[in-house]
Motif scaffolding. Structure first.
Motif, PDB file in Angstrom:
ATOM      1  N   ILE A 129     -52.399  61.469  -2.497  1.00 27.76           N
ATOM      2  CA  ILE A 129     -52.784  63.135  -2.290  1.00 27.76           C
ATOM      3  C   ILE A 129     -51.906  64.511  -2.666  1.00 27.76           C
ATOM      4  CG2 ILE A 129     -53.697  63.809  -0.296  1.00 27.76           C
ATOM      5  CD1 ILE A 129     -54.922  61.172   0.752  1.00 27.76           C
ATOM      6  N   THR A 130     -50.720  64.237  -1.878  1.00 26.41           N
ATOM      7  CA  THR A 130     -49.750  65.318  -1.625  1.00 26.41           C
ATOM      8  C   THR A 130     -49.779  65.982  -3.307  1.00 26.41           C
ATOM      9  OG1 THR A 130     -48.709  64.061  -0.194  1.00 26.41           O
ATOM     10  CG2 THR A 130     -46.937  65.816  -1.115  1.00 26.41           C
ATOM     11  N   LEU A 131     -49.250  65.122  -4.221  1.00 24.91           N
ATOM     12  CA  LEU A 131     -49.434  65.039  -5.381  1.00 24.91           C
ATOM     13  C   LEU A 131     -50.302  66.132  -5.750  1.00 24.91           C
ATOM     14  CD1 LEU A 131     -47.495  65.043  -8.104  1.00 24.91           C
ATOM     15  CD2 LEU A 131     -48.807  63.254  -8.423  1.00 24.91           C
ATOM     16  N   HIS A 132     -51.758  65.541  -5.837  1.00 25.90           N
ATOM     17  CA  HIS A 132     -53.179  66.570  -6.354  1.00 25.90           C
ATOM     18  C   HIS A 132     -52.966  67.846  -5.423  1.00 25.90           C
ATOM     19  CE1 HIS A 132     -54.765  64.180  -9.492  1.00 25.90           C
ATOM     20  NE2 HIS A 132     -54.061  62.577  -8.002  1.00 25.90           N
ATOM     21  N   GLN A 133     -52.797  67.960  -4.234  1.00 15.69           N
ATOM     22  CA  GLN A 133     -52.377  69.023  -3.692  1.00 15.69           C
ATOM     23  C   GLN A 133     -51.707  69.765  -4.959  1.00 15.69           C
ATOM     24  OE1 GLN A 133     -51.869  67.771   0.478  1.00 15.69           O
ATOM     25  NE2 GLN A 133     -54.294  68.165   0.940  1.00 15.69           N
ATOM     26  N   ARG A 134     -50.249  69.762  -4.451  1.00 14.87           N
ATOM     27  CA  ARG A 134     -49.281  70.827  -4.872  1.00 14.87           C
ATOM     28  C   ARG A 134     -50.160  71.398  -6.504  1.00 14.87           C
ATOM     29  NH1 ARG A 134     -44.175  66.829  -3.555  1.00 14.87           N
ATOM     30  NH2 ARG A 134     -44.407  67.566  -1.699  1.00 14.87           N
ATOM     31  N   LYS A 135     -50.819  70.492  -7.549  1.00 18.35           N
ATOM     32  CA  LYS A 135     -51.329  70.402  -8.892  1.00 18.35           C
ATOM     33  C   LYS A 135     -52.688  71.607  -8.290  1.00 18.35           C
ATOM     34  CE  LYS A 135     -50.491  66.592 -11.311  1.00 18.35           C
ATOM     35  NZ  LYS A 135     -51.077  65.423 -11.965  1.00 18.35           N
ATOM     36  N   LEU A 136     -53.015  71.783  -7.037  1.00 22.63           N
ATOM     37  CA  LEU A 136     -54.379  72.326  -7.001  1.00 22.63           C
ATOM     38  C   LEU A 136     -54.150  73.740  -6.315  1.00 22.63           C
ATOM     39  CD1 LEU A 136     -57.669  72.667  -6.281  1.00 22.63           C
ATOM     40  CD2 LEU A 136     -56.904  72.020  -4.085  1.00 22.63           C
ATOM     41  N   GLU A 137     -53.071  73.417  -5.302  1.00 26.69           N
ATOM     42  CA  GLU A 137     -52.186  74.834  -5.478  1.00 26.69           C
ATOM     43  C   GLU A 137     -51.649  75.254  -6.188  1.00 26.69           C
ATOM     44  OE1 GLU A 137     -49.091  73.869  -2.530  1.00 26.69           O
ATOM     45  OE2 GLU A 137     -50.807  73.317  -0.797  1.00 26.69           O
ATOM     46  N   LYS A 138     -51.305  75.084  -7.615  1.00 26.69           N
ATOM     47  CA  LYS A 138     -50.742  75.281  -8.699  1.00 26.69           C
ATOM     48  C   LYS A 138     -51.637  75.846  -9.687  1.00 26.69           C
ATOM     49  CE  LYS A 138     -46.115  73.256  -9.690  1.00 26.69           C
ATOM     50  NZ  LYS A 138     -45.307  72.219  -9.627  1.00 26.69           N
ATOM     51  N   LEU A 139     -52.578  75.157  -9.688  1.00 27.70           N
ATOM     52  CA  LEU A 139     -54.023  75.564 -10.555  1.00 27.70           C
ATOM     53  C   LEU A 139     -54.463  77.096  -9.795  1.00 27.70           C
ATOM     54  CD1 LEU A 139     -55.659  72.871 -11.628  1.00 27.70           C
ATOM     55  CD2 LEU A 139     -54.452  73.884 -12.564  1.00 27.70           C
ATOM     56  N   GLN A 140     -54.722  76.739  -8.791  1.00 28.23           N
ATOM     57  CA  GLN A 140     -55.479  77.906  -8.136  1.00 28.23           C
ATOM     58  C   GLN A 140     -54.597  79.694  -7.708  1.00 28.23           C
ATOM     59  OE1 GLN A 140     -55.688  76.709  -3.441  1.00 28.23           O
ATOM     60  NE2 GLN A 140     -57.440  76.296  -4.146  1.00 28.23           N
ATOM     61  N   GLU A 141     -53.516  78.996  -8.190  1.00 31.52           N
ATOM     62  CA  GLU A 141     -52.169  80.702  -8.550  1.00 31.52           C
ATOM     63  C   GLU A 141     -52.695  81.264  -9.703  1.00 31.52           C
ATOM     64  OE1 GLU A 141     -50.257  82.529  -6.988  1.00 31.52           O
ATOM     65  OE2 GLU A 141     -51.215  81.673  -4.664  1.00 31.52           O
ATOM     66  N   LEU A 142     -52.770  79.951 -10.994  1.00 32.43           N
ATOM     67  CA  LEU A 142     -52.642  80.021 -11.641  1.00 32.43           C
ATOM     68  C   LEU A 142     -53.874  81.247 -12.169  1.00 32.43           C
ATOM     69  CD1 LEU A 142     -51.549  79.949 -14.636  1.00 32.43           C
ATOM     70  CD2 LEU A 142     -52.869  77.892 -15.280  1.00 32.43           C
ATOM     71  N   LYS A 143     -55.010  81.059 -11.265  1.00 34.07           N
ATOM     72  CA  LYS A 143     -56.400  81.537 -11.428  1.00 34.07           C
ATOM     73  C   LYS A 143     -56.599  83.090 -10.636  1.00 34.07           C
ATOM     74  CE  LYS A 143     -60.482  80.702  -9.643  1.00 34.07           C
ATOM     75  NZ  LYS A 143     -61.929  80.031  -8.806  1.00 34.07           N
ATOM     76  N   LYS A 144     -56.040  82.858  -9.752  1.00 30.37           N
ATOM     77  CA  LYS A 144     -55.331  84.301  -9.050  1.00 30.37           C
ATOM     78  C   LYS A 144     -54.916  84.906  -9.980  1.00 30.37           C
ATOM     79  CE  LYS A 144     -53.381  85.784  -4.811  1.00 30.37           C
ATOM     80  NZ  LYS A 144     -52.462  86.052  -3.306  1.00 30.37           N
ATOM     81  N   GLY A 145     -53.710  84.757 -11.264  1.00 32.45           N
ATOM     82  CA  GLY A 145     -53.041  85.195 -11.711  1.00 32.45           C
ATOM     83  C   GLY A 145     -53.934  85.898 -12.663  1.00 32.45           C
ATOM     84  N   TYR A 146     -54.883  85.100 -13.643  1.00 30.81           N
ATOM     85  CA  TYR A 146     -55.598  85.176 -14.357  1.00 30.81           C
ATOM     86  C   TYR A 146     -56.837  86.718 -13.913  1.00 30.81           C
ATOM     87  CZ  TYR A 146     -53.968  81.589 -17.510  1.00 30.81           C
ATOM     88  OH  TYR A 146     -53.690  80.988 -17.995  1.00 30.81           O
ATOM     89  N   LEU A 147     -57.567  86.466 -13.074  1.00 28.82           N
ATOM     90  CA  LEU A 147     -58.594  87.192 -12.086  1.00 28.82           C
ATOM     91  C   LEU A 147     -57.426  88.604 -12.310  1.00 28.82           C
ATOM     92  CD1 LEU A 147     -60.214  84.802  -9.356  1.00 28.82           C
ATOM     93  CD2 LEU A 147     -60.941  86.016 -12.035  1.00 28.82           C
ATOM     94  N   GLN A 148     -56.685  88.578 -11.555  1.00 27.45           N
ATOM     95  CA  GLN A 148     -56.034  89.768 -11.802  1.00 27.45           C
ATOM     96  C   GLN A 148     -55.665  90.351 -13.171  1.00 27.45           C
ATOM     97  OE1 GLN A 148     -52.088  89.424  -9.134  1.00 27.45           O
ATOM     98  NE2 GLN A 148     -53.188  88.975  -7.288  1.00 27.45           N
ATOM     99  N   LYS A 149     -54.930  89.720 -14.288  1.00 28.97           N
ATOM    100  CA  LYS A 149     -54.798  90.381 -14.795  1.00 28.97           C
ATOM    101  C   LYS A 149     -56.447  90.603 -15.700  1.00 28.97           C
ATOM    102  CE  LYS A 149     -50.715  87.670 -17.408  1.00 28.97           C
ATOM    103  NZ  LYS A 149     -50.303  87.204 -18.519  1.00 28.97           N
ATOM    104  N   MET A 150     -57.462  89.621 -15.470  1.00 28.74           N
ATOM    105  CA  MET A 150     -58.605  89.911 -16.609  1.00 28.74           C
ATOM    106  C   MET A 150     -59.168  91.347 -15.777  1.00 28.74           C
ATOM    107  SD  MET A 150     -60.248  86.513 -15.931  1.00 28.74           S
ATOM    108  CE  MET A 150     -62.303  87.265 -16.131  1.00 28.74           C
ATOM    109  N   PHE A 151     -58.700  92.194 -14.256  1.00 30.16           N
ATOM    110  CA  PHE A 151     -59.339  93.116 -13.755  1.00 30.16           C
ATOM    111  C   PHE A 151     -58.514  94.681 -13.432  1.00 30.16           C
ATOM    112  CE2 PHE A 151     -61.611  89.711 -12.381  1.00 30.16           C
ATOM    113  CZ  PHE A 151     -63.402  89.667 -12.815  1.00 30.16           C
ATOM    114  N   CYS A 152     -57.169  94.388 -14.615  1.00 32.12           N
ATOM    115  CA  CYS A 152     -56.064  95.001 -14.299  1.00 32.12           C
ATOM    116  C   CYS A 152     -56.056  95.907 -15.141  1.00 32.12           C
ATOM    117  CB  CYS A 152     -54.839  94.731 -14.025  1.00 32.12           C
ATOM    118  SG  CYS A 152     -54.176  94.202 -12.623  1.00 32.12           S
TER     119      CYS A 152
END
Length: 152
Positions: A129-152
């Motif tokens: 569960i901890t491993l998957h939570q860390r993966k999820l957090e990394k993917l959420q950060e990646l998504k956030k970065g992609y969204l910022q690039k899209m709207f800049c």
């Protein structure tokens, strides 16, 4: 490290330090939260101690030493937010579990061999569960970065 309710409720993420070990804990012992605000997330939470003399109890945290015929991880999983302890939280005032209320808790345990197997299984599950939570957090950060690039 000082073991207080915030430390336990965040599984050790929020740390507080002290220069002396006033009430040191040993590996395999449990820290157990005895006091919390109404409907709090810390009451009756457990933290399994992973190293000798690294942690010191703070007020309203109980140190529990499992019997020699009890697997620490099994007990940690069993006691953590157990419904017996949660029933003392009326949702109105601060919840304070007494020593007597904790001592009166009874539970049937399987043999130590079965506890070891169950504890090991729960540990693997918690690690996964901890491993998957860390993966999820990394993917959420990646998504956030992609969204910022899209709207800049």
């Amino acid at each position: 490290m000082v073991v207080n309710s915030k430390f336990v409720s965040t599984n050790g993420a929020v740390k507080k330090f002290s220069d002396e070990l006033i009430a040191p804990l040993k590996k395999g012992e449990l820290a157990f939260v005895l006091s919390d605000v109404p409907n709090g997330r810390a009451i009756a939470r457990t933290f399994l101690i992973d190293e000798d003399n690294k942690y010191s109890l703070n007020q309203r945290i109980a140190g529990i030493t499992p019997h020699s015929d009890t697997n620490s991880y099994f007990l940690h999983s069993l006691m953590n937010r157990h419904h017996y302890f949660l029933r003392f939280d009326d949702g109105a005032g601060q919840t304070n579990l007494s020593k007597k209320e904790v001592e009166n808790w009874t539970e049937l345990y399987p043999s130590i061999e079965e506890q070891d197997k169950i504890g090991s299984f729960f540990k693997q599950l918690d690690d996964t569960i901890t491993l998957h939570q860390r993966k999820l957090e990394k993917l959420q950060e990646l998504k956030k970065g992609y969204l910022q690039k899209m709207f800049c």
